[in-house]
Design a protein around this motif. Structure first.
Motif, PDB file in Angstrom:
ATOM      1  N   LEU A  65     -48.524 -29.703 -18.997  1.00  0.00           N
ATOM      2  CA  LEU A  65     -47.436 -30.297 -18.231  1.00  0.00           C
ATOM      3  C   LEU A  65     -46.414 -29.241 -17.801  1.00  0.00           C
ATOM      4  N   ARG A  66     -46.163 -28.274 -18.674  1.00  0.00           N
ATOM      5  CA  ARG A  66     -45.234 -27.204 -18.327  1.00  0.00           C
ATOM      6  C   ARG A  66     -45.730 -26.407 -17.123  1.00  0.00           C
ATOM      7  N   SER A  67     -47.034 -26.271 -17.005  1.00  0.00           N
ATOM      8  CA  SER A  67     -47.614 -25.495 -15.902  1.00  0.00           C
ATOM      9  C   SER A  67     -47.597 -26.261 -14.580  1.00  0.00           C
ATOM     10  N   THR A  68     -47.345 -27.564 -14.645  1.00  0.00           N
ATOM     11  CA  THR A  68     -47.290 -28.386 -13.423  1.00  0.00           C
ATOM     12  C   THR A  68     -46.006 -29.221 -13.466  1.00  0.00           C
ATOM     13  N   PRO A  69     -44.851 -28.583 -13.388  1.00  0.00           N
ATOM     14  CA  PRO A  69     -43.571 -29.271 -13.596  1.00  0.00           C
ATOM     15  C   PRO A  69     -43.298 -30.348 -12.564  1.00  0.00           C
ATOM     16  N   PHE A  70     -42.496 -31.310 -12.982  1.00  0.00           N
ATOM     17  CA  PHE A  70     -42.121 -32.426 -12.118  1.00  0.00           C
ATOM     18  C   PHE A  70     -41.135 -31.954 -11.063  1.00  0.00           C
ATOM     19  N   VAL A  71     -41.560 -32.049  -9.803  1.00  0.00           N
ATOM     20  CA  VAL A  71     -40.689 -31.703  -8.679  1.00  0.00           C
ATOM     21  C   VAL A  71     -40.793 -32.856  -7.673  1.00  0.00           C
ATOM     22  N   PRO A  72     -39.997 -33.908  -7.846  1.00  0.00           N
ATOM     23  CA  PRO A  72     -40.138 -35.096  -6.999  1.00  0.00           C
ATOM     24  C   PRO A  72     -39.785 -34.807  -5.553  1.00  0.00           C
ATOM     25  N   GLN A  73     -40.652 -35.265  -4.671  1.00  0.00           N
ATOM     26  CA  GLN A  73     -40.400 -35.089  -3.246  1.00  0.00           C
ATOM     27  C   GLN A  73     -40.621 -36.422  -2.531  1.00  0.00           C
ATOM     28  N   VAL A  74     -41.833 -36.672  -2.069  1.00  0.00           N
ATOM     29  CA  VAL A  74     -42.096 -37.886  -1.301  1.00  0.00           C
ATOM     30  C   VAL A  74     -42.700 -38.961  -2.202  1.00  0.00           C
ATOM     31  N   TRP A  75     -42.181 -40.182  -2.104  1.00  0.00           N
ATOM     32  CA  TRP A  75     -42.784 -41.334  -2.776  1.00  0.00           C
ATOM     33  C   TRP A  75     -43.770 -41.979  -1.820  1.00  0.00           C
ATOM     34  N   ASP A  76     -45.033 -42.118  -2.243  1.00  0.00           N
ATOM     35  CA  ASP A  76     -46.084 -42.601  -1.356  1.00  0.00           C
ATOM     36  C   ASP A  76     -46.494 -44.038  -1.604  1.00  0.00           C
ATOM     37  N   GLY A  77     -45.718 -44.784  -2.391  1.00  0.00           N
ATOM     38  CA  GLY A  77     -46.053 -46.176  -2.654  1.00  0.00           C
ATOM     39  C   GLY A  77     -45.753 -47.082  -1.473  1.00  0.00           C
ATOM     40  N   GLN A  78     -46.317 -48.307  -1.512  1.00  0.00           N
ATOM     41  CA  GLN A  78     -46.098 -49.263  -0.430  1.00  0.00           C
ATOM     42  C   GLN A  78     -44.653 -49.739  -0.373  1.00  0.00           C
ATOM     43  N   ALA A  79     -44.018 -49.848  -1.539  1.00  0.00           N
ATOM     44  CA  ALA A  79     -42.634 -50.311  -1.633  1.00  0.00           C
ATOM     45  C   ALA A  79     -41.844 -49.326  -2.481  1.00  0.00           C
ATOM     46  N   PRO A  80     -40.529 -49.266  -2.321  1.00  0.00           N
ATOM     47  CA  PRO A  80     -39.720 -48.363  -3.154  1.00  0.00           C
ATOM     48  C   PRO A  80     -39.879 -48.729  -4.629  1.00  0.00           C
ATOM     49  N   PRO A  81     -39.910 -47.738  -5.505  1.00  0.00           N
ATOM     50  CA  PRO A  81     -40.006 -48.044  -6.933  1.00  0.00           C
ATOM     51  C   PRO A  81     -38.670 -48.508  -7.483  1.00  0.00           C
ATOM     52  N   ALA A  82     -38.740 -49.234  -8.595  1.00  0.00           N
ATOM     53  CA  ALA A  82     -37.538 -49.557  -9.355  1.00  0.00           C
ATOM     54  C   ALA A  82     -37.427 -48.548 -10.489  1.00  0.00           C
ATOM     55  N   PHE A  83     -36.234 -48.047 -10.728  1.00  0.00           N
ATOM     56  CA  PHE A  83     -35.982 -47.102 -11.812  1.00  0.00           C
ATOM     57  C   PHE A  83     -35.167 -47.809 -12.895  1.00  0.00           C
ATOM     58  N   VAL A  84     -35.569 -47.628 -14.150  1.00  0.00           N
ATOM     59  CA  VAL A  84     -34.845 -48.224 -15.268  1.00  0.00           C
ATOM     60  C   VAL A  84     -34.591 -47.144 -16.307  1.00  0.00           C
ATOM     61  N   VAL A  85     -33.341 -46.995 -16.717  1.00  0.00           N
ATOM     62  CA  VAL A  85     -32.989 -45.998 -17.733  1.00  0.00           C
ATOM     63  C   VAL A  85     -32.057 -46.628 -18.760  1.00  0.00           C
ATOM     64  N   GLY A  86     -32.043 -46.058 -19.950  1.00  0.00           N
ATOM     65  CA  GLY A  86     -31.144 -46.510 -20.996  1.00  0.00           C
ATOM     66  C   GLY A  86     -29.732 -45.988 -20.771  1.00  0.00           C
ATOM     67  N   GLU A  87     -28.752 -46.807 -21.104  1.00  0.00           N
ATOM     68  CA  GLU A  87     -27.360 -46.403 -20.927  1.00  0.00           C
ATOM     69  C   GLU A  87     -27.007 -45.175 -21.754  1.00  0.00           C
ATOM     70  N   ASP A  88     -27.710 -44.973 -22.862  1.00  0.00           N
ATOM     71  CA  ASP A  88     -27.427 -43.842 -23.756  1.00  0.00           C
ATOM     72  C   ASP A  88     -28.543 -42.797 -23.749  1.00  0.00           C
ATOM     73  N   ASP A  89     -29.327 -42.781 -22.685  1.00  0.00           N
ATOM     74  CA  ASP A  89     -30.479 -41.878 -22.611  1.00  0.00           C
ATOM     75  C   ASP A  89     -30.083 -40.574 -21.927  1.00  0.00           C
ATOM     76  N   MET A  90     -29.894 -39.521 -22.732  1.00  0.00           N
ATOM     77  CA  MET A  90     -29.504 -38.232 -22.169  1.00  0.00           C
ATOM     78  C   MET A  90     -30.641 -37.577 -21.383  1.00  0.00           C
ATOM     79  N   MET A  91     -31.881 -37.944 -21.682  1.00  0.00           N
ATOM     80  CA  MET A  91     -33.013 -37.337 -20.984  1.00  0.00           C
ATOM     81  C   MET A  91     -33.048 -37.695 -19.506  1.00  0.00           C
ATOM     82  N   THR A  92     -32.416 -38.801 -19.144  1.00  0.00           N
ATOM     83  CA  THR A  92     -32.463 -39.242 -17.750  1.00  0.00           C
ATOM     84  C   THR A  92     -31.195 -38.874 -16.980  1.00  0.00           C
ATOM     85  N   HIS A  93     -30.371 -38.019 -17.561  1.00  0.00           N
ATOM     86  CA  HIS A  93     -29.137 -37.603 -16.871  1.00  0.00           C
ATOM     87  C   HIS A  93     -29.478 -36.963 -15.522  1.00  0.00           C
TER      88      HIS A  93
END
Length: 246
Positions: A178-206
């Motif tokens: 996973l480190r060798s293929t890091p997450f670099v979000p660009q284009v979303w290719d789904g039919q509809a926009p995704p929904a994002f859900v995060v925890g109010e106290d989740d520092m990982m999703t800052h």
């Protein structure tokens, strides 16, 4: 069941089908399908709503085989595994729910399965690659030799990986891949926009707002809890049902 990919996949069918596409649930790093989706009641909630649910264990996790090399567990390789599972099951259109690593992979699934993802919910998604700062060589030494990494972050990851006992070496390879293929979000290719859900106290999703802003019409929902608490929250289950029912 055992997929031709070698992955273990659990399928759940409703007593009365709702006529909606199957749902693919993708778990997080160091977890498995049972822990993230069955024990939290999410599979039960979806089947009660008439949905067929497919729950694979990612390579190196749960009941699936450990990787032999890091190349087997890069992000593209893991996404390819997921698409192969769907192909083998004869599933064309589907809904997708991923959490943490599952959400990171879920971002790439529509591009690998064009036109097939109807709705998607991405939970606990880190906007940056969490493993990019890991000293991979030190991590492998920590797992195979017990040598403590000098870097505190690598030491933390090593401790988490080693807690999995005999599966630790495979999980260390997952970190490397996973480190060798890091997450670099660009284009979303789904039919509809995704929904994002995060925890109010989740520092990982800052900073998740930066990813949400990439997709016109995408919505961000905050629910109670830290990163490892969100999946068990009633609010998360309700959001999953609402998003996939839309």
């Amino acid at each position: 069941m055992q997929s031709r990919t070698g992955l273990t996949v659990h399928a759940f069918t409703p007593d009365q089908a709702a006529g909606a596409p199957p749902v693919l649930l993708v778990h997080g790093f160091g977890s498995d399908g049972n822990r993230d989706w069955v024990e939290t009641g999410i599979v039960r909630a979806l089947t009660a709503a008439g949905r067929t649910v497919l729950v694979p264990d990612l390579r190196g996790h749960g009941e699936s085989p450990a990787p032999a090399t890091a190349a087997e567990v890069t992000a593209p390789a893991l996404v390819s595994d997921l698409v192969a599972v769907l192909d083998e099951a004869g599933i064309d259109t589907f809904d997708l729910v991923g959490y943490s690593l599952g959400a990171r992979l879920g971002w790439d699934v529509p591009a690998a399965a064009p036109g097939r993802v109807r709705r998607a919910l991405l939970g606990g998604l880190s906007p940056a690659e969490p493993f990019e700062a890991v000293d991979v060589a030190a991590l492998h030494r920590a797992v195979t030799e017990g040598t403590e990494p000098a870097d505190p972050f690598t030491g933390m990851i090593a401790g988490m990986v080693r807690a999995h006992g005999p599966r630790a070496a495979g999980l260390a390879l997952c970190v490397e891949g996973l480190r060798s293929t890091p997450f670099v979000p660009q284009v979303w290719d789904g039919q509809a926009p995704p929904a994002f859900v995060v925890g109010e106290d989740d520092m990982m999703t800052h900073g998740i707002e930066r990813v949400v802003a990439l997709v016109a019409g995408a919505e961000l929902t905050r629910v109670p809890g830290a990163h490892h608490e969100v999946l068990a929250q009633d609010a998360f289950r309700r959001t999953v049902l609402d998003v996939l029912a839309g």
